[in-house]
Design a protein around this motif. Structure first.
Motif, PDB file in Angstrom:
ATOM      1  N   ASN A 118      -2.874   7.425   5.054  1.00  0.00           N
ATOM      2  CA  ASN A 118      -3.603   6.209   4.150  1.00  0.00           C
ATOM      3  C   ASN A 118      -2.322   4.770   4.007  1.00  0.00           C
ATOM      4  OD1 ASN A 118      -4.830   4.900   2.536  1.00  0.00           O
ATOM      5  ND2 ASN A 118      -3.495   5.187   0.445  1.00  0.00           N
ATOM      6  N   MET A 119      -2.216   4.059   5.463  1.00  0.00           N
ATOM      7  CA  MET A 119      -1.520   3.703   5.973  1.00  0.00           C
ATOM      8  C   MET A 119      -2.619   2.313   6.957  1.00  0.00           C
ATOM      9  SD  MET A 119       1.437   5.110   8.023  1.00  0.00           S
ATOM     10  CE  MET A 119       2.029   3.900   9.556  1.00  0.00           C
ATOM     11  N   CYS A 137      -3.142   7.207  11.266  1.00  0.00           N
ATOM     12  CA  CYS A 137      -3.017   6.277   9.873  1.00  0.00           C
ATOM     13  C   CYS A 137      -3.852   6.768   9.320  1.00  0.00           C
ATOM     14  CB  CYS A 137      -2.962   4.133  10.217  1.00  0.00           C
ATOM     15  SG  CYS A 137      -2.361   4.108  11.497  1.00  0.00           S
ATOM     16  N   ALA A 163       5.885   3.653   7.883  1.00  0.00           N
ATOM     17  CA  ALA A 163       5.887   3.173   6.325  1.00  0.00           C
ATOM     18  C   ALA A 163       6.894   3.235   5.832  1.00  0.00           C
ATOM     19  CB  ALA A 163       5.574   5.195   6.446  1.00  0.00           C
ATOM     20  N   ARG A 177       9.878   2.110   6.559  1.00  0.00           N
ATOM     21  CA  ARG A 177      10.272   0.163   6.099  1.00  0.00           C
ATOM     22  C   ARG A 177      11.484   0.433   6.946  1.00  0.00           C
ATOM     23  NH1 ARG A 177       6.749   0.606   2.060  1.00  0.00           N
ATOM     24  NH2 ARG A 177       5.279  -1.805   2.523  1.00  0.00           N
ATOM     25  N   THR A 234       4.962  -4.044   7.681  1.00  0.00           N
ATOM     26  CA  THR A 234       3.862  -2.482   8.244  1.00  0.00           C
ATOM     27  C   THR A 234       2.287  -3.515   8.588  1.00  0.00           C
ATOM     28  OG1 THR A 234       2.881  -3.347   6.032  1.00  0.00           O
ATOM     29  CG2 THR A 234       4.703  -0.786   6.159  1.00  0.00           C
ATOM     30  N   THR A 235       2.412  -4.944   8.650  1.00  0.00           N
ATOM     31  CA  THR A 235       1.454  -5.212   9.003  1.00  0.00           C
ATOM     32  C   THR A 235       1.598  -6.120  10.336  1.00  0.00           C
ATOM     33  OG1 THR A 235       1.950  -7.658   8.149  1.00  0.00           O
ATOM     34  CG2 THR A 235       0.482  -6.029   6.714  1.00  0.00           C
ATOM     35  N   MET A 247       0.760  -1.133  -0.035  1.00  0.00           N
ATOM     36  CA  MET A 247       0.048   0.103  -0.080  1.00  0.00           C
ATOM     37  C   MET A 247       0.992   1.400   0.068  1.00  0.00           C
ATOM     38  SD  MET A 247      -2.379   1.350   3.122  1.00  0.00           S
ATOM     39  CE  MET A 247      -4.167  -0.147   1.897  1.00  0.00           C
ATOM     40  N   ARG A 248      -0.044   1.976  -0.998  1.00  0.00           N
ATOM     41  CA  ARG A 248       1.063   3.629  -1.065  1.00  0.00           C
ATOM     42  C   ARG A 248       0.210   4.434   0.381  1.00  0.00           C
ATOM     43  NH1 ARG A 248       4.522   5.545  -4.528  1.00  0.00           N
ATOM     44  NH2 ARG A 248       4.568   7.433  -4.551  1.00  0.00           N
ATOM     45  N   THR A 249       1.359   4.410   0.659  1.00  0.00           N
ATOM     46  CA  THR A 249       0.619   6.011   2.157  1.00  0.00           C
ATOM     47  C   THR A 249       1.267   7.477   1.183  1.00  0.00           C
ATOM     48  OG1 THR A 249       3.509   5.859   3.436  1.00  0.00           O
ATOM     49  CG2 THR A 249       1.569   3.758   3.303  1.00  0.00           C
TER      50      THR A 249
END
Length: 300
Positions: free
Chosen positions: A91-92, A87, A146, A148, A114-115, A1-3
């Protein structure tokens, strides 16, 4: 997913270069150990075991070491509300939220993805900061997730840990098994111990310097990204000033206990004064961070 956190190409480039250099050192380290240590299998098993443990259990290890607990929205409504809003803005995916019951004012993020990320704050931090200041700190930590760089720092720190474990293993195995080595006299055993120790120390020193250099930049990048997300660099600057100032009144014993987590903390657990540890710190100086936030305030 692009934040919605802006891509930081300089941070990405520095992380790639650091990992490449650490990889070269790691290969040389293993090659040297294969020559110096009798059992190649032992070396490979130790290397694989330490890396797997750091990769899969980094979040649990960090929470256990800090005596932190995962909290629900019912237990910490203010904290969860802030994380939910940030968040959604970024958008994360929302990380798990944890609280450590300690007077040390700090926060950190950990996890292999991220998960699987965990965002942890201390009760000492939530008691000291106003809502806007706490939001700035949380945005800073979410930036780490975000981008990483939590994962990169976890893997990067593996080499230093491995070097220490190998040095101890070589020393104690030679110490215990030295008398059973029929084909080697005591001088050869002692020489092998010295060689393994020298290689391990050199590897630890190189990885230490590379990780510190990367860590200082990633903190500046997280400050910048967090301030841009909230649109309030002054609130983050205020939080930094409060946390850094209050760190001086925390008992030295508590600071030393938390020092191993400095690379992941929002602010380093260091007392007042300039020392070798502060010169080789995982974080840039407070003044440098405040200057960057002041510049962002002027731009905004």
């Amino acid at each position: 997913m692009r934040t919605r956190f802006r891509p930081d190409r300089q941070l990405t480039a520095r992380m790639l270069v650091t990992m490449f250099l650490l990889g070269l050192v790691y290969v040389a380290f293993i090659a040297a150990l294969v020559v110096l240590v009798d059992s190649v299998v032992v070396v490979v098993l130790i290397a694989a075991g330490v890396l797997a443990a750091q990769w899969w259990f980094s979040d649990r290890i960090a929470l256990f070491a800090m005596r932190a607990r995962i909290v629900t929205p019912e237990q910490e409504p203010r904290l969860h509300a802030l994380v939910d809003r940030l968040c959604a803005t970024a958008n994360m995916p929302k990380p798990r939220v944890a609280v450590a019951d300690t007077e040390l004012p700090n926060a950190f993020a950990t996890g292999r993805s991220t998960t699987r990320a965990v965002l942890c704050v201390t009760t000492g931090l939530t008691r000291r900061l106003e809502t806007e200041e706490l939001e700035g700190v949380l945005a800073h930590e979410l930036s780490h997730i975000a981008h990483r760089d939590v994962v990169v720092m976890t893997v990067a720190s593996f080499l230093g840990v491995l070097a220490g474990l190998i040095a101890r293993f070589a020393f104690y195995s030679s110490l215990v098994g030295g008398g059973r080595r029929g084909g080697r006299d005591s001088g050869q055993v002692f020489l092998m111990i010295l060689l393994v120790m020298a290689v391990s120390v050199a590897v630890y020193a190189i990885s230490f310097l590379l990780i510190r250099a990367l860590s200082r930049y990633r903190e500046l990048a997280a400050d910048r990204a967090g301030a841009m997300l909230t649109g309030q660099p002054s609130a983050l600057a205020s939080a930094l000033t409060k946390v850094s100032g209050d760190m001086r009144i925390i008992p030295t014993r508590d600071l030393r206990a938390a020092e191993a987590f400095n690379a992941f903390f929002f602010a380093p657990a260091l007392g007042s004064g300039v020392s070798l540890s502060s010169l080789l710190s995982t974080h840039p100086t407070l003044q440098k961070r405040l200057d960057q936030l002041a510049s962002l305030s002027a731009q905004l």
